[in-house]
Design a protein around this motif. Structure first.
Motif, PDB file in Angstrom:
ATOM      1  N   ASP A  27      20.551  53.439  20.707  1.00  0.00           N
ATOM      2  CA  ASP A  27      21.687  53.764  21.569  1.00  0.00           C
ATOM      3  C   ASP A  27      21.300  53.799  23.028  1.00  0.00           C
ATOM      4  OD1 ASP A  27      23.179  53.947  19.310  1.00  0.00           O
ATOM      5  OD2 ASP A  27      23.044  56.151  19.167  1.00  0.00           O
ATOM      6  N   GLU A  28      20.007  54.130  23.303  1.00  0.00           N
ATOM      7  CA  GLU A  28      19.563  54.225  24.681  1.00  0.00           C
ATOM      8  C   GLU A  28      19.256  52.868  25.291  1.00  0.00           C
ATOM      9  OE1 GLU A  28      16.268  56.796  24.623  1.00  0.00           O
ATOM     10  OE2 GLU A  28      17.391  58.588  24.040  1.00  0.00           O
ATOM     11  N   GLU A  29      19.213  51.826  24.503  1.00  0.00           N
ATOM     12  CA  GLU A  29      18.895  50.511  25.031  1.00  0.00           C
ATOM     13  C   GLU A  29      20.021  50.027  25.940  1.00  0.00           C
ATOM     14  OE1 GLU A  29      18.158  47.939  21.802  1.00  0.00           O
ATOM     15  OE2 GLU A  29      16.268  48.907  21.229  1.00  0.00           O
ATOM     16  N   GLU A  30      19.665  49.230  26.943  1.00  0.00           N
ATOM     17  CA  GLU A  30      20.634  48.742  27.910  1.00  0.00           C
ATOM     18  C   GLU A  30      21.578  47.730  27.267  1.00  0.00           C
ATOM     19  OE1 GLU A  30      18.559  47.150  31.181  1.00  0.00           O
ATOM     20  OE2 GLU A  30      17.706  49.070  31.823  1.00  0.00           O
ATOM     21  N   GLU A  31      22.802  47.739  27.788  1.00  0.00           N
ATOM     22  CA  GLU A  31      23.784  46.786  27.304  1.00  0.00           C
ATOM     23  C   GLU A  31      23.492  45.406  27.868  1.00  0.00           C
ATOM     24  OE1 GLU A  31      27.571  48.194  28.366  1.00  0.00           O
ATOM     25  OE2 GLU A  31      27.455  50.029  27.153  1.00  0.00           O
ATOM     26  N   PRO A  32      23.913  44.361  27.196  1.00  0.00           N
ATOM     27  CA  PRO A  32      23.670  43.010  27.714  1.00  0.00           C
ATOM     28  C   PRO A  32      24.429  42.786  29.009  1.00  0.00           C
ATOM     29  CG  PRO A  32      25.139  42.957  25.814  1.00  0.00           C
ATOM     30  CD  PRO A  32      24.605  44.358  25.906  1.00  0.00           C
ATOM     31  N   PRO A  33      23.925  41.929  29.897  1.00  0.00           N
ATOM     32  CA  PRO A  33      24.602  41.681  31.174  1.00  0.00           C
ATOM     33  C   PRO A  33      25.996  41.090  30.970  1.00  0.00           C
ATOM     34  CG  PRO A  33      22.343  40.833  31.184  1.00  0.00           C
ATOM     35  CD  PRO A  33      22.655  41.216  29.773  1.00  0.00           C
ATOM     36  N   VAL A  34      26.847  41.344  31.948  1.00  0.00           N
ATOM     37  CA  VAL A  34      28.203  40.814  31.912  1.00  0.00           C
ATOM     38  C   VAL A  34      28.152  39.296  32.054  1.00  0.00           C
ATOM     39  CG1 VAL A  34      30.457  40.843  33.048  1.00  0.00           C
ATOM     40  CG2 VAL A  34      29.116  42.944  32.876  1.00  0.00           C
ATOM     41  N   GLU A  35      28.965  38.631  31.285  1.00  0.00           N
ATOM     42  CA  GLU A  35      28.976  37.167  31.319  1.00  0.00           C
ATOM     43  C   GLU A  35      29.582  36.674  32.630  1.00  0.00           C
ATOM     44  OE1 GLU A  35      30.796  33.393  28.751  1.00  0.00           O
ATOM     45  OE2 GLU A  35      31.220  35.489  28.194  1.00  0.00           O
ATOM     46  N   VAL A  36      28.981  35.660  33.197  1.00  0.00           N
ATOM     47  CA  VAL A  36      29.484  35.035  34.416  1.00  0.00           C
ATOM     48  C   VAL A  36      30.437  33.905  34.027  1.00  0.00           C
ATOM     49  CG1 VAL A  36      28.863  33.830  36.541  1.00  0.00           C
ATOM     50  CG2 VAL A  36      27.352  35.603  35.631  1.00  0.00           C
ATOM     51  N   ARG A  37      31.663  34.010  34.475  1.00  0.00           N
ATOM     52  CA  ARG A  37      32.661  32.975  34.176  1.00  0.00           C
ATOM     53  C   ARG A  37      32.598  31.891  35.254  1.00  0.00           C
ATOM     54  NH1 ARG A  37      37.902  36.647  33.118  1.00  0.00           N
ATOM     55  NH2 ARG A  37      36.932  37.860  34.778  1.00  0.00           N
ATOM     56  N   ARG A  38      32.179  30.718  34.859  1.00  0.00           N
ATOM     57  CA  ARG A  38      31.934  29.659  35.836  1.00  0.00           C
ATOM     58  C   ARG A  38      33.207  29.178  36.504  1.00  0.00           C
ATOM     59  NH1 ARG A  38      27.373  25.829  32.806  1.00  0.00           N
ATOM     60  NH2 ARG A  38      25.774  27.474  32.637  1.00  0.00           N
ATOM     61  N   GLN A  39      34.252  28.962  35.735  1.00  0.00           N
ATOM     62  CA  GLN A  39      35.497  28.476  36.327  1.00  0.00           C
ATOM     63  C   GLN A  39      36.064  29.491  37.319  1.00  0.00           C
ATOM     64  OE1 GLN A  39      38.147  27.471  33.143  1.00  0.00           O
ATOM     65  NE2 GLN A  39      36.941  25.694  32.492  1.00  0.00           N
ATOM     66  N   LEU A  40      35.929  30.767  37.025  1.00  0.00           N
ATOM     67  CA  LEU A  40      36.408  31.788  37.942  1.00  0.00           C
ATOM     68  C   LEU A  40      35.606  31.779  39.241  1.00  0.00           C
ATOM     69  CD1 LEU A  40      38.182  34.208  38.604  1.00  0.00           C
ATOM     70  CD2 LEU A  40      36.537  35.658  37.382  1.00  0.00           C
ATOM     71  N   SER A  41      34.295  31.666  39.142  1.00  0.00           N
ATOM     72  CA  SER A  41      33.462  31.620  40.345  1.00  0.00           C
ATOM     73  C   SER A  41      33.790  30.399  41.198  1.00  0.00           C
ATOM     74  CB  SER A  41      31.979  31.620  39.952  1.00  0.00           C
ATOM     75  OG  SER A  41      31.633  32.803  39.279  1.00  0.00           O
ATOM     76  N   LEU A  42      34.016  29.261  40.551  1.00  0.00           N
ATOM     77  CA  LEU A  42      34.383  28.059  41.300  1.00  0.00           C
ATOM     78  C   LEU A  42      35.742  28.226  41.977  1.00  0.00           C
ATOM     79  CD1 LEU A  42      33.222  25.281  38.797  1.00  0.00           C
ATOM     80  CD2 LEU A  42      32.083  25.999  40.909  1.00  0.00           C
ATOM     81  N   ALA A  43      36.678  28.869  41.304  1.00  0.00           N
ATOM     82  CA  ALA A  43      38.003  29.084  41.893  1.00  0.00           C
ATOM     83  C   ALA A  43      37.916  30.008  43.112  1.00  0.00           C
ATOM     84  CB  ALA A  43      38.951  29.664  40.850  1.00  0.00           C
ATOM     85  N   ILE A  44      37.119  31.064  43.021  1.00  0.00           N
ATOM     86  CA  ILE A  44      36.961  31.966  44.160  1.00  0.00           C
ATOM     87  C   ILE A  44      36.291  31.253  45.323  1.00  0.00           C
ATOM     88  CG2 ILE A  44      35.890  34.106  44.933  1.00  0.00           C
ATOM     89  CD1 ILE A  44      36.123  35.146  42.100  1.00  0.00           C
ATOM     90  N   GLY A  45      35.282  30.426  45.025  1.00  0.00           N
ATOM     91  CA  GLY A  45      34.645  29.656  46.083  1.00  0.00           C
ATOM     92  C   GLY A  45      35.612  28.692  46.750  1.00  0.00           C
ATOM     93  N   GLY A  46      36.476  28.054  45.967  1.00  0.00           N
ATOM     94  CA  GLY A  46      37.472  27.160  46.551  1.00  0.00           C
ATOM     95  C   GLY A  46      38.472  27.900  47.429  1.00  0.00           C
ATOM     96  N   PHE A  47      38.885  29.092  47.000  1.00  0.00           N
ATOM     97  CA  PHE A  47      39.793  29.883  47.834  1.00  0.00           C
ATOM     98  C   PHE A  47      39.132  30.264  49.154  1.00  0.00           C
ATOM     99  CE2 PHE A  47      41.197  34.117  49.213  1.00  0.00           C
ATOM    100  CZ  PHE A  47      42.540  33.863  49.465  1.00  0.00           C
ATOM    101  N   ALA A  48      37.864  30.652  49.115  1.00  0.00           N
ATOM    102  CA  ALA A  48      37.157  31.000  50.351  1.00  0.00           C
ATOM    103  C   ALA A  48      37.068  29.805  51.289  1.00  0.00           C
ATOM    104  CB  ALA A  48      35.764  31.526  50.023  1.00  0.00           C
ATOM    105  N   ALA A  49      36.812  28.622  50.743  1.00  0.00           N
ATOM    106  CA  ALA A  49      36.726  27.423  51.578  1.00  0.00           C
ATOM    107  C   ALA A  49      38.076  27.103  52.224  1.00  0.00           C
ATOM    108  CB  ALA A  49      36.233  26.244  50.743  1.00  0.00           C
ATOM    109  N   LEU A  50      39.153  27.190  51.462  1.00  0.00           N
ATOM    110  CA  LEU A  50      40.479  26.904  52.020  1.00  0.00           C
ATOM    111  C   LEU A  50      40.881  27.935  53.069  1.00  0.00           C
ATOM    112  CD1 LEU A  50      42.433  25.852  48.800  1.00  0.00           C
ATOM    113  CD2 LEU A  50      41.561  24.365  50.626  1.00  0.00           C
ATOM    114  N   LEU A  51      40.581  29.200  52.818  1.00  0.00           N
ATOM    115  CA  LEU A  51      40.932  30.235  53.786  1.00  0.00           C
ATOM    116  C   LEU A  51      40.163  30.051  55.089  1.00  0.00           C
ATOM    117  CD1 LEU A  51      42.465  32.835  54.394  1.00  0.00           C
ATOM    118  CD2 LEU A  51      40.590  34.120  53.344  1.00  0.00           C
TER     119      LEU A  51
END
Length: 342
Positions: free
Chosen positions: A62-86
Motif C-alpha cells: 500500500d505504501e508503494e508509489e502510484e504509477p505516473p499519470v498517462e500523458v495524452r499526446r493528442q491533448l498536448s498537441l492541441a494545447i501546443g497548437g492553441f498556444a501557437a495560434l494565440l
C-alpha cells in the motif's frame, strides 16, 4: 512394628535422577498453562535491515508509489497548437498598432482578457464567482482605456487598477456568509485573476513606447514558440517526469525556453536599431522562461485539484488555462525587459 508410611513417601521419585543429557531438568510440578502465543514464523529482513513478518507485506504494497499519470499526446498537441495560434494573433495584431490607430490591437487584447477571465474563474471557482467575473471584466476595460488614453505610457496606473479590483472582489465575497468562509483560502486565486487580466493590458502600454511594437513581436514570438515546443515535446517524450501526478517533462520545459530564445535571437538580426541578436535573445529568454514556468505552474495546480478530489471543470476550459496564463505573465516581463535592456 513397621511404620505405616514408607520413608520414600512424599519424596519426588525423580529428584535424584540425573538430568537428561543436553537438556533442561524435567519439570516436577503439574503442567501450567501460559498465555504465550506460538511464533508466527520467521521474520524477513527489510531493506533497512529490520525484520518483517509475512503478514506485513500488504502494508508495504500500500505504501508503494502510484504509477505516473498517462500523458495524452493528442491533448498536448492541441494545447501546443492553441498556444501557437494565440501568440501569432497577438503578434500580428501588435503590428497594426500606431499612434492614431490602436483600436484593433486594443480589441484583440480585450478579447484575450475576457477569455482569460472566463477560463480562470470557471477552473478555479472562487467564492462569489459572479462578482469576481464582473470585477475582472470591468478591470479589463478600465485597464485598456487607461493604457490607451493616459498621458504617459507607464505601468503605475495599471497597478492601481489591479489593486482596486482585488479589493472590490474581496468586498463582494464578504457580503454573503457562505462566501465569507472561503475568502482567506481564495485570496490568492482572486488576486491572480484580477492581476492577470490587467497584466495583458501591458501590451497596449508597450505599443506606445519606442521599439515597443518590435519588442511585442520578439517576446510574444519567443513565448509562443516556447509554449508550443514544450507541449509538443511532452507529446513525444515527457521525460524526465517532474512529478508522477503532472503529465509534464523537464525536456519540454527546458527545450521550449531554449527554442524561444533562439528564435528571438534570429529575429533580432532582422530588426532595426536598437535591436541586436544579443539584446533580442536576452529579452526573448525572459519572456520564454516566464511563459513556460507559468504554464507549468498551472499544470501543478490542476494536478493538486484532482488529487484533492475536486470535480474538474469543462474539458476545453481546463486545458487552455496554461497558455493564457503564460502570455499574461510574459506581457509585463516584455515591458520590463524593454525598459531595462533597450
Amino acid at each position: 512394628m513397621f511404620p505405616s508410611n514408607s520413608p520414600e513417601t512424599g519424596r519426588d521419585p525423580w529428584a535424584e535422577d540425573p538430568p537428561a543429557p543436553g537438556g533442561s531438568p524435567p519439570r516436577t510440578g503439574p503442567a501450567v498453562e501460559t498465555d504465550e502465543r506460538p511464533s508466527r514464523g520467521p521474520r524477513r529482513l527489510r531493506r533497512g535491515g529490520s525484520a518483517r513478518r509475512v503478514d506485513d507485506e500488504a502494508d508495504v504494497e500500500d505504501e508503494e508509489e502510484e504509477p505516473p499519470v498517462e500523458v495524452r499526446r493528442q491533448l498536448s498537441l492541441a494545447i501546443g497548437g492553441f498556444a501557437a495560434l494565440l501568440g501569432l494573433g497577438l503578434v500580428v495584431a501588435g503590428q497594426t498598432s500606431s499612434p492614431g490607430h490602436r483600436l484593433p490591437f486594443t480589441l484583440v487584447v480585450l478579447a484575450v482578457q475576457v477569455l482569460f477571465v472566463l477560463v480562470w474563474t470557471m477552473v478555479t471557482r472562487p467564492p462569489a464567482l459572479a462578482v469576481v467575473l464582473g470585477v475582472g471584466a470591468v478591470s479589463a476595460v478600465a485597464a485598456d482605456v487607461v493604457a490607451v488614453r493616459s498621458a504617459e505610457a507607464r505601468l503605475a496606473p495599471l497597478l492601481y487598477i489591479a489593486i482596486v479590483g482585488v479589493l472590490a472582489a474581496v468586498l463582494g465575497q464578504l457580503v454573503r456568509r457562505v462566501d465569507r468562509v472561503r475568502v482567506t483560502d481564495s485570496l490568492r486565486t482572486t488576486a491572480t485573476i484580477v492581476f492577470g487580466v490587467v497584466a495583458l493590458a501591458t501590451l497596449i502600454v508597450l505599443s506606445r513606447i519606442p521599439a515597443g511594437t518590435q519588442t511585442i513581436a520578439v517576446c510574444l514570438t519567443a513565448a509562443g514558440a516556447a509554449l508550443t515546443v514544450a507541449r509538443v515535446t511532452d507529446a513525444v517524450a515527457a521525460w524526465p517526469r517532474l512529478a508522477p501526478q503532472v503529465p509534464r517533462g523537464a525536456a519540454g520545459v527546458v527545450g521550449g525556453a531554449m527554442v524561444g530564445t533562439l528564435i528571438s535571437a534570429l529575429l533580432g538580426g532582422y530588426l532595426v536599431t536598437p535591436f541586436t541578436p544579443t539584446r533580442a535573445a536576452i529579452i526573448g529568454l525572459a519572456a520564454a522562461v516566464v511563459a513556460v514556468l507559468a504554464d507549468l505552474a498551472v499544470s501543478y495546480a490542476e494536478a493538486g485539484r484532482l488529487m484533492a478530489g475536486e470535480v474538474p471543470s469543462v474539458w476545453a476550459v481546463r486545458h487552455v488555462q496554461g497558455p493564457l496564463g503564460g502570455f499574461a505573465m510574459a506581457a509585463p516581463a516584455a515591458y520590463l525587459m524593454c525598459r531595462l535592456v533597450l
